[in-house]
Design an enzyme around this catalytic site. Structure first.
Site, PDB file in Angstrom:
ATOM      1  N   TYR A  30       0.810  -1.214   0.000  1.00  0.00           N
ATOM      2  CA  TYR A  30       0.000   0.000   0.000  1.00  0.00           C
ATOM      3  C   TYR A  30       0.844   1.266   0.000  1.00  0.00           C
ATOM      4  O   TYR A  30       0.342   2.342  -0.352  1.00  0.00           O
ATOM      5  CB  TYR A  30      -0.922   0.040   1.223  1.00  0.00           C
ATOM      6  CG  TYR A  30      -1.882  -1.117   1.350  1.00  0.00           C
ATOM      7  CD1 TYR A  30      -2.087  -2.029   0.307  1.00  0.00           C
ATOM      8  CD2 TYR A  30      -2.598  -1.312   2.521  1.00  0.00           C
ATOM      9  CE1 TYR A  30      -2.961  -3.086   0.440  1.00  0.00           C
ATOM     10  CE2 TYR A  30      -3.473  -2.373   2.660  1.00  0.00           C
ATOM     11  CZ  TYR A  30      -3.649  -3.267   1.626  1.00  0.00           C
ATOM     12  OH  TYR A  30      -4.524  -4.317   1.781  1.00  0.00           O
ATOM     13  N   HIS A  49       0.949 -11.544   2.027  1.00  0.00           N
ATOM     14  CA  HIS A  49      -0.125 -10.839   1.323  1.00  0.00           C
ATOM     15  C   HIS A  49      -0.786 -11.707   0.254  1.00  0.00           C
ATOM     16  O   HIS A  49      -2.005 -11.697   0.101  1.00  0.00           O
ATOM     17  CB  HIS A  49       0.429  -9.562   0.682  1.00  0.00           C
ATOM     18  CG  HIS A  49      -0.624  -8.535   0.405  1.00  0.00           C
ATOM     19  ND1 HIS A  49      -0.335  -7.203   0.291  1.00  0.00           N
ATOM     20  CD2 HIS A  49      -1.964  -8.628   0.232  1.00  0.00           C
ATOM     21  CE1 HIS A  49      -1.445  -6.518   0.054  1.00  0.00           C
ATOM     22  NE2 HIS A  49      -2.447  -7.366   0.008  1.00  0.00           N
TER      23      HIS A  49
END
Length: 272
Positions: free
Chosen positions: A44, A102
Site C-alpha cells: 500500500y 499478502h
C-alpha cells in the site's frame, strides 16, 4: 483465545488506497469513532504515514491491533526479513501485532514463504502471523507445516461471493477468516433485499452485509473516508440477523462476484 476475541478487533479499519492527508484524517476519525484494529501492507505504500498518525494518538499502544502484510516480491530469503524490519521502522513499532503473507505464489508451493514467516515470529518481529488469499488446500498445508498458530486467512468475503468452502476449511484447520472488500466495493447496493432487511432492523444495506459477515464467524475490514460511513460500519453490534434473513442473504452468493482475480492481481491462485 483468538487475537480477534475483543469486539473492537472484529471491526478493522482498512487503509488501502489511502495516502497523505486523506489517510491521516481518516485514521484520526476512525480512532475517535472507536476503531482499534488497523490494516495496512507493504504494497500500500502507507505504512510510515499510518505509523506517524498512530504515534501521535493518545490511544495506548496496547489497545491497538496493527496488521501489515509482506509484499509477494519480498517473499524470498534475501528480501523477506529486511522488508519486515523496514515495516517495523515505518510503522514505528517494536513488534507487529499480526504479520501476514499478502498473496501466495500463485499456485506454487507455499512452504518456503511460510518458513520465512515463522522465522520473523521467532525473531520477535511479530506477535502473531497469518496469511491472505489462501485457498482451502493452502490452508491445510499451512496448518500442517507451521509450528505456531496461523491466526487468520484474510480473503475477499462479502454477500456476493460463495466462500462456503473456505468457511469449511477454516473450521477444519482452526484458521479464522477475515474479510476484505466487505461490501464488494459498493456492488451490494444493487441488491434490494439488503435494503429491505435493513429497513426491518433500522439499518443500512451496508450494515446488514457487515453484520452477515460477522455472524458467519468472519472478522472484517472496511474503509471509508466519510465519517458517517465509518461510524455506520462500526455500529453493527447492536442488532442480530435472524436465520431467515441470513438465508436470504446467503442466496446472493450465487452471484459469484469476485473482485480479486488473476486479471487484477498476477499472484492470484486458482480459487476454490
Amino acid at each position: 483465545m483468538s487475537v480477534y476475541s475483543r469486539d473492537v478487533f472484529q471491526r478493522g479499519f482498512g487503509t488501502f488506497p489511502l495516502r497523505g492527508d486523506i489517510l491521516a484524517n481518516a485514521v484520526r476519525d476512525a480512532l475517535e469513532i472507536g476503531y482499534r484494529a488497523f490494516d495496512t501492507a507493504q504494497w500500500y505504500g502507507n505504512e510510515a504515514e499510518l505509523g506517524a498518525v498512530l504515534a501521535e494518538s493518545t490511544v495506548p499502544r496496547d489497545e491497538l491491533l496493527i496488521t501489515t502484510k509482506v509484499h509477494p516480491e519480498n517473499m524470498d530469503a534475501e528480501h523477506f526479513l529486511p522488508s519486515v524490519e523496514r515495516s517495523l521502522r515505518d510503522l514505528d513499532l517494536e513488534v507487529i501485532d499480526v504479520l501476514l503473507l499478502h498473496w501466495p505464489p500463485g499456485d506454487g508451493p507455499v512452504e518456503p514463504s511460510l518458513e520465512l514467516l515463522q522465522e520473523a515470529h521467532r525473531l520477535g518481529y511479530a506477535r502473531h502471523v497469518g496469511v491472505s488469499n489462501y485457498t482451502t488446500a493452502m490452508m491445510r498445508t499451512a496448518q500442517s507445516v507451521m509450528d505456531i498458530p496461523i491466526v487468520v486467512n484474510q480473503v475477499e468475503f462479502h454477500p456476493l461471493i460463495n466462500q462456503e468452502k473456505l468457511l469449511a476449511a477454516s473450521a477444519e484447520t482452526g484458521i479464522p477468516l477475515a474479510s476484505y472488500c466487505s461490501i464488494a466495493r459498493g456492488e451490494i447496493f444493487k441488491y434490494p433485499c439488503l435494503a429491505e432487511i435493513g429497513q426491518r432492523h433500522g439499518k443500512t444495506p451496508a450494515q446488514v452485509a457487515l453484520r452477515w459477515i460477522l455472524q458467519k464467524g468472519v472478522t472484517m475490514n472496511t474503509m471509508s473516508t466519510r465519517v458517517e460511513n465509518m461510524r455506520a460500519n462500526f455500529d453493527i453490534m447492536d442488532f442480530e440477523l435472524p436465520p431467515e434473513d441470513m438465508r436470504q442473504i446467503d442466496s446472493l452468493t450465487a452471484a459469484n462476484y469476485r473482485i480479486s482475480n488473476a486479471d487484477v492481481v498476477p499472484y492470484a491462485p486458482t480459487w476454490d
